[in-house]
Design a protein around this motif. Structure first.
Motif, PDB file in Angstrom:
ATOM      1  N   ALA A   1     -15.625  61.082  22.129  1.00 33.58           N
ATOM      2  CA  ALA A   1     -15.728  60.613  23.513  1.00 33.58           C
ATOM      3  C   ALA A   1     -14.320  60.304  24.007  1.00 33.58           C
ATOM      4  N   ASP A   2     -13.489  61.321  24.001  1.00 32.47           N
ATOM      5  CA  ASP A   2     -12.073  61.148  24.307  1.00 32.47           C
ATOM      6  C   ASP A   2     -11.747  61.678  25.696  1.00 32.47           C
ATOM      7  N   LEU A   3     -10.547  61.318  26.162  1.00 30.96           N
ATOM      8  CA  LEU A   3     -10.075  61.719  27.469  1.00 30.96           C
ATOM      9  C   LEU A   3      -8.663  62.282  27.357  1.00 30.96           C
ATOM     10  N   PHE A   4      -8.226  62.930  28.448  1.00 33.37           N
ATOM     11  CA  PHE A   4      -6.860  63.425  28.545  1.00 33.37           C
ATOM     12  C   PHE A   4      -6.030  62.451  29.382  1.00 33.37           C
ATOM     13  N   PRO A   5      -4.717  62.508  29.270  1.00 31.89           N
ATOM     14  CA  PRO A   5      -3.873  61.666  30.131  1.00 31.89           C
ATOM     15  C   PRO A   5      -4.083  62.016  31.606  1.00 31.89           C
ATOM     16  N   LEU A   6      -4.023  61.006  32.465  1.00 30.98           N
ATOM     17  CA  LEU A   6      -4.157  61.227  33.903  1.00 30.98           C
ATOM     18  C   LEU A   6      -2.906  61.905  34.433  1.00 30.98           C
ATOM     19  N   ASP A   7      -3.081  62.825  35.359  1.00 30.59           N
ATOM     20  CA  ASP A   7      -1.958  63.506  36.011  1.00 30.59           C
ATOM     21  C   ASP A   7      -2.002  63.158  37.497  1.00 30.59           C
ATOM     22  N   LEU A   8      -1.409  62.014  37.840  1.00 31.79           N
ATOM     23  CA  LEU A   8      -1.475  61.534  39.226  1.00 31.79           C
ATOM     24  C   LEU A   8      -0.735  62.443  40.187  1.00 31.79           C
ATOM     25  N   GLU A   9       0.338  63.076  39.720  1.00 38.79           N
ATOM     26  CA  GLU A   9       1.082  63.964  40.618  1.00 38.79           C
ATOM     27  C   GLU A   9       0.198  65.105  41.101  1.00 38.79           C
ATOM     28  N   ARG A  10      -0.689  65.548  40.239  1.00 40.14           N
ATOM     29  CA  ARG A  10      -1.542  66.684  40.591  1.00 40.14           C
ATOM     30  C   ARG A  10      -2.524  66.314  41.706  1.00 40.14           C
ATOM     31  N   ILE A  11      -2.877  65.034  41.814  1.00 42.84           N
ATOM     32  CA  ILE A  11      -3.871  64.634  42.814  1.00 42.84           C
ATOM     33  C   ILE A  11      -3.247  63.752  43.901  1.00 42.84           C
ATOM     34  N   GLU A  12      -1.931  63.813  44.031  1.00 42.49           N
ATOM     35  CA  GLU A  12      -1.250  62.940  44.997  1.00 42.49           C
ATOM     36  C   GLU A  12      -1.744  63.196  46.420  1.00 42.49           C
ATOM     37  N   GLN A  13      -1.873  64.475  46.806  1.00 41.41           N
ATOM     38  CA  GLN A  13      -2.285  64.768  48.172  1.00 41.41           C
ATOM     39  C   GLN A  13      -3.697  64.270  48.436  1.00 41.41           C
ATOM     40  N   GLU A  14      -4.590  64.496  47.475  1.00 36.48           N
ATOM     41  CA  GLU A  14      -5.970  64.042  47.644  1.00 36.48           C
ATOM     42  C   GLU A  14      -6.030  62.517  47.731  1.00 36.48           C
ATOM     43  N   TYR A  15      -5.183  61.831  46.957  1.00 35.70           N
ATOM     44  CA  TYR A  15      -5.159  60.367  47.000  1.00 35.70           C
ATOM     45  C   TYR A  15      -4.670  59.873  48.363  1.00 35.70           C
ATOM     46  N   MET A  16      -3.646  60.526  48.920  1.00 40.33           N
ATOM     47  CA  MET A  16      -3.151  60.126  50.237  1.00 40.33           C
ATOM     48  C   MET A  16      -4.200  60.396  51.317  1.00 40.33           C
ATOM     49  N   ASP A  17      -4.943  61.484  51.157  1.00 36.83           N
ATOM     50  CA  ASP A  17      -6.007  61.776  52.120  1.00 36.83           C
ATOM     51  C   ASP A  17      -7.138  60.754  52.026  1.00 36.83           C
ATOM     52  N   PHE A  18      -7.386  60.266  50.840  1.00 38.09           N
ATOM     53  CA  PHE A  18      -8.376  59.200  50.647  1.00 38.09           C
ATOM     54  C   PHE A  18      -7.949  57.936  51.405  1.00 38.09           C
ATOM     55  N   ILE A  19      -6.677  57.571  51.303  1.00 35.26           N
ATOM     56  CA  ILE A  19      -6.174  56.400  52.026  1.00 35.26           C
ATOM     57  C   ILE A  19      -6.276  56.617  53.534  1.00 35.26           C
ATOM     58  N   HIS A  20      -5.988  57.842  53.966  1.00 31.08           N
ATOM     59  CA  HIS A  20      -6.117  58.149  55.394  1.00 31.08           C
ATOM     60  C   HIS A  20      -7.557  57.946  55.875  1.00 31.08           C
ATOM     61  N   ARG A  21      -8.514  58.403  55.072  1.00 34.14           N
ATOM     62  CA  ARG A  21      -9.914  58.341  55.510  1.00 34.14           C
ATOM     63  C   ARG A  21     -10.457  56.923  55.440  1.00 34.14           C
ATOM     64  N   ILE A  22     -10.030  56.138  54.451  1.00 33.59           N
ATOM     65  CA  ILE A  22     -10.475  54.745  54.318  1.00 33.59           C
ATOM     66  C   ILE A  22      -9.211  53.887  54.295  1.00 33.59           C
ATOM     67  N   PRO A  23      -8.665  53.541  55.440  1.00 31.71           N
ATOM     68  CA  PRO A  23      -7.348  52.885  55.512  1.00 31.71           C
ATOM     69  C   PRO A  23      -7.260  51.577  54.738  1.00 31.71           C
ATOM     70  N   SER A  24      -8.374  50.902  54.535  1.00 34.66           N
ATOM     71  CA  SER A  24      -8.330  49.621  53.821  1.00 34.66           C
ATOM     72  C   SER A  24      -7.899  49.778  52.375  1.00 34.66           C
ATOM     73  N   THR A  25      -7.868  50.994  51.854  1.00 33.25           N
ATOM     74  CA  THR A  25      -7.511  51.202  50.444  1.00 33.25           C
ATOM     75  C   THR A  25      -6.004  51.317  50.230  1.00 33.25           C
ATOM     76  N   GLU A  26      -5.222  51.268  51.294  1.00 32.28           N
ATOM     77  CA  GLU A  26      -3.780  51.524  51.153  1.00 32.28           C
ATOM     78  C   GLU A  26      -3.116  50.521  50.221  1.00 32.28           C
TER      79      GLU A  26
END
Length: 830
Positions: free
Chosen positions: A302-327
């Motif tokens: 039941a293992d995981l891989f390291p997170l690659d935040l750079e790969r999802i940076e754009q999606e994360y910024m779009d999430f903040i745009h859609r729900i501004p309270s998460t900034e």
């Protein structure tokens, strides 16, 4: 511990557990489930637990619908709460084009009775003010789905399975499968934990199983190697993050407001849901890599891989745009684990190719959503011989033995980000292409061919000027290709067109038992030597399993032509069935000769004059006449230096021939045909125009009108059924009630849109059926479609309506074969 069972399910995730449960529920005793570690220790444990209805596949929509309804009953049956939060699912759109996708999806959802609502940006803002809406154009909302706890729903099904007599064994790893001719001997090693790893304890035993189901998730490649088959199921990384509590969200909930639905901003390619005052964000980004190309390391639990935040940076910024309270909200946790995919995104659910009583349930990228329905419908196939819905689109045999690990990895890495990209109905995805090409590929490409992919083959969809951008022309309405296909349809109706049909599936069946075998397999009477017929094979339930054009080469030799998408599917059935009947009928050989024969289809009122310029015959003037070469006959002819098996039949409904030729001579034949066609202004024609033309003739197609959820009688194929002989599935077909009938409709649709073949049909305000095919009729200057309605509505002239892009449009039932109903044009002499 039991060592002799009726059904053995290998895999202890949510899919395998559902299958074990549903087999027991269907009445099978002695069902056993094995898991190498602990239940849910594969992808199930780190799944986000979403239950989205949204799916463009008709079969998958039924599967998801069953799951969502079934999970709501588990607590009452088992006493365990599966953790189903029915918060709904809001799928937002930033463009009108995306809303068109939802409208097209809604056509499928409507035919399955999936509830949904349309919402404007203002309505979204009013109900969920934390969501920014000024750049949205709308959304589709499913009020009855939501998310579930993956471990809880698995354990609830496991308890239900045990209550029904299923034996579930953990720490048991399958290390081998051996078919004895009557059952499977499955070698199992007992596992134990040591130093945090699972190792073999040294205890090994064999389980005797009549049926085996593999639901091994990320281990699908290892399973396939043990079985000696190939599978395109390969995992891809999927990561999601959990935020710290969002003060604005907490305040919203503390004020007594309801939980947010699962939110999907598909244009930004992410989903989000509430999680203990914070949010779970799951992106579908570009660049997610495939993992475990060949096998999962034994140390991986039941293992995981390291997170690659750079790969999802754009999606994360779009999430903040859609729900501004998460900034200003921090990250609390992250998950990056393997989820198994397939090249088309659909699971592999059904019989294993080449094997007896071996069933696959692999490649579930939406395993939580699909598990309940997958177990239900697979159990129907195993227990009753067929499911009540057509499962062909999920059949593992839709991928042939040509699939390699490189192909699977490349396509699955493409499939992952495409989950939230627009699902254009006219889209052709580019990865791993071109791969399988006919010899004429370069020639037709140089003439403007825009290719589709069918079973790995490159097949011209239409022809356009060089430099035309096929991808840019995609649309949920009429794409840029539409006018080109219209010209091609007109060319065949008025002149002559040439179609590359090399992708057709071809089989040679011969031997002393061949005639009796083919006669037993198929519904129609056998043709005489030198003649052909159209015929069907049936499932055990009497529904349509396949469609064949049969050419009788000799008393004991048959050339069978079927749909190009289903080569391995048809081959598997023919080979297994021939082996079953050899003792009764005599020696039978079945050869897949698909790659040995190229095919050109030439059709149109001028097709005879084109071929007459090439044919080498002692009497060339009469070689192609009705007297010497009648309709529905086959002859060995010579076109220049090429020996050709010519079949006088045309899927377009015009005078025409299929020219089956040695594939190594294809380019020479193409050059000759092109030269001979110039005086007649012959045009190259693609599959899209051909699809329109066959609907004008009411020609049913396997995978659309024809499938394992309708009998040939319901499909209106009575003239191809000889009830005076015995054939497989005959009694089941005769006994089956007629639930609906296939009809052809001419539709007065919108000016810029045709039906795609998934739309609902209405009688007034009452939904009565669905389309299975759709397009444009150049002959009638209207949209056209084929589909199923109650028998009372099948009379020509019946007025109905079809929902296209959200609105109802007038439609009229036509006579069968509305274009040239007497076949005078096909039979024309020369």
């Amino acid at each position: 511990m039991k060592t002799d069972v009726r059904a053995l399910v290998v895999g202890g995730g949510v899919v395998g557990t559902s299958i074990a449960y549903h087999l027991a529920r269907a009445g099978w005793k002695d069902v056993m489930q094995l898991e190498r570690d602990e239940l849910t220790s594969g992808s199930t444990w780190h799944a986000a637990g979403l239950l989205p209805y949204f799916n463009m596949s008709y079969a998958s929509t039924w599967i998801h619908d069953y799951s969502i309804k079934f999970y709501k009953t588990l607590e009452a049956e088992t006493g365990l709460n599966p953790g189903f939060s029915v918060v709904g699912n809001l799928r937002m759109a930033q463009t009108e084009e995306r809303m068109d996708e939802y409208r097209l999806y809604a056509a499928t959802a409507e035919t399955v009775d999936v509830p949904f609502e349309w919402m404007s940006p203002a309505q979204i803002r009013e109900r969920w003010p934390l969501v920014r809406t000024e750049d949205l154009v709308g959304a589709i909302f499913h009020p009855t789905d939501g998310y579930i706890n993956p471990a809880d729903v698995t354990m609830a099904m496991a308890r239900g399975a045990r209550q029904r007599g299923v034996t579930i064994e953990r720490r048991c790893q399958v290390d081998g499968f051996a078919w004895t001719g009557s059952h499977w001997n499955v070698t199992v090693s007992r596992m134990e934990e040591k130093g945090g790893n699972l190792i073999r304890s040294g205890e090994q035993f064999v389980i005797r199983a009549e049926h085996v189901v593999t639901a091994t998730g990320n281990h699908a490649q290892r399973t396939a190697r043990m079985l000696g088959i190939k599978t395109p199921a390969v995992p891809v990384e999927h990561q999601y993050i959990v935020t710290e509590p969002d003060p604005a969200l907490r305040a919203w909930r503390e004020a007594g407001n309801p939980e947010h639905p699962v939110l999907r901003d598909v244009d930004a390619r992410w989903y989000v849901r509430e999680e203990r005052g914070g949010w779970i964000l799951g992106p579908y980004e570009d660049g997610a890599p495939a993992r475990f190309r060949h096998s999962v390391p034994e140390s991986f639990r039941a293992d995981l891989f390291p997170l690659d935040l750079e790969r999802i940076e754009q999606e994360y910024m779009d999430f903040i745009h859609r729900i501004p309270s998460t900034e200003e909200v921090g990250l609390k946790d992250d998950f990056n684990g393997p989820i198994c995919y397939t090249p088309d995104g659909n699971p592999l659910l059904g019989p294993a190719p080449g094997l007896r009583n071996m069933w696959l349930a692999e490649g579930f990228s939406f395993g939580i959503t699909a598990a309940g329905g997958a177990g239900h419908y697979l159990a129907q196939m195993m227990v009753e011989g067929e499911a009540e819905i057509d499962m062909a689109s999920l059949d593992p045999r839709r991928f042939g033995n040509w699939v390699t690990s490189d192909y699977s990895v490349t396509k699955n890495e493409e499939t992952y980000p495409f989950l939230l990209k627009p699902h254009w109905p006219d889209e052709e995805r580019p990865a791993a292409r071109p791969l399988r090409t006919a010899p004429c590929y370069d020639r037709v490409k140089a003439r403007g061919a825009q290719f589709g992919q069918i079973n790995g083959w490159e097949r011209p969809n239409y022809y356009a000027p060089l430099g035309f951008d096929d991808h840019a022309s995609c649309s949920f309405r009429r794409g840029g290709w539409w006018e080109h296909a219209r010209e091609e349809a007109r060319a065949i109706r008025e002149g002559v067109g040439l179609i590359d049909a090399t992708a057709f599936t071809k089989h040679l069946v011969k031997g002393p038992g061949a005639a009796a075998f083919v006669d037993w397999m198929t519904t129609n009477r056998l043709p005489k030597v030198g003649r052909i017929n159209l015929t069907y094979t049936l499932s055990p339930a009497g529904t349509t399993r396949s469609e064949y054009t049969i050419v009788r080469l000799a008393e004991d030799s048959f050339y069978l032509v079927s749909a190009g998408a289903w080569t391995a599917y048809d081959s598997d059935d023919l080979v297994k069935s021939a082996a079953d009947k050899a003792g009764e009928f005599g020696y039978i050989e079945v050869h897949d000769v698909t790659t040995q024969w190229g095919v050109f289809a030439i059709a149109g009122p001028k097709s005879r004059e084109v071929l007459s310029r090439l044919i080498r015959d002692p009497e060339p003037e009469t070689a192609l006449s009705n007297k010497r070469f009648p309709w529905l006959s086959a002859r060995e002819i010579e076109l220049g230096m090429v020996p050709v098996r010519a079949i006088r039949v045309a899927y377009t409904g015009e005078l025409g021939w299929e020219l089956h030729h040695p594939i190594e001579m294809q380019n020479h034949l193409f050059d000759q045909l092109e030269e001979a066609g110039r005086p007649s202004d012959m045009k190259l024609v693609g599959a899209r125009a051909q699809n329109w033309l066959r609907q004008e003739k009411s020609y049913r197609a396997f995978g659309t009108e024809l499938g394992r959820d309708a009998t040939p009688i319901e499909a209106g194929l009575d003239r191809f059924i000889d009830l005076g002989k015995d054939f497989r599935g005959k009694q089941a077909m005769v006994d089956a009630p007629v639930r609906s009938r296939c009809v052809t409709l001419l539709i007065d649709g919108p000016e810029n849109t045709d039906p795609w073949g998934r739309e609902a049909i209405y009688d007034g305000e009452t939904r009565v059926g669905r389309l299975t095919s759709g397009g444009w009729s150049e002959a009638f200057g209207r949209s056209i479609g084929m589909g199923y309605v109650p028998e009372r509505l099948t009379a020509p002239g019946t007025k109905l309506k079809v929902r296209i892009m959200g609105d109802l449009w007038d439609a009229e039932v036509t006579e069968d074969s509305p274009y040239d109903p007497t076949n005078a044009r096909i039979r024309q002499d020369g």
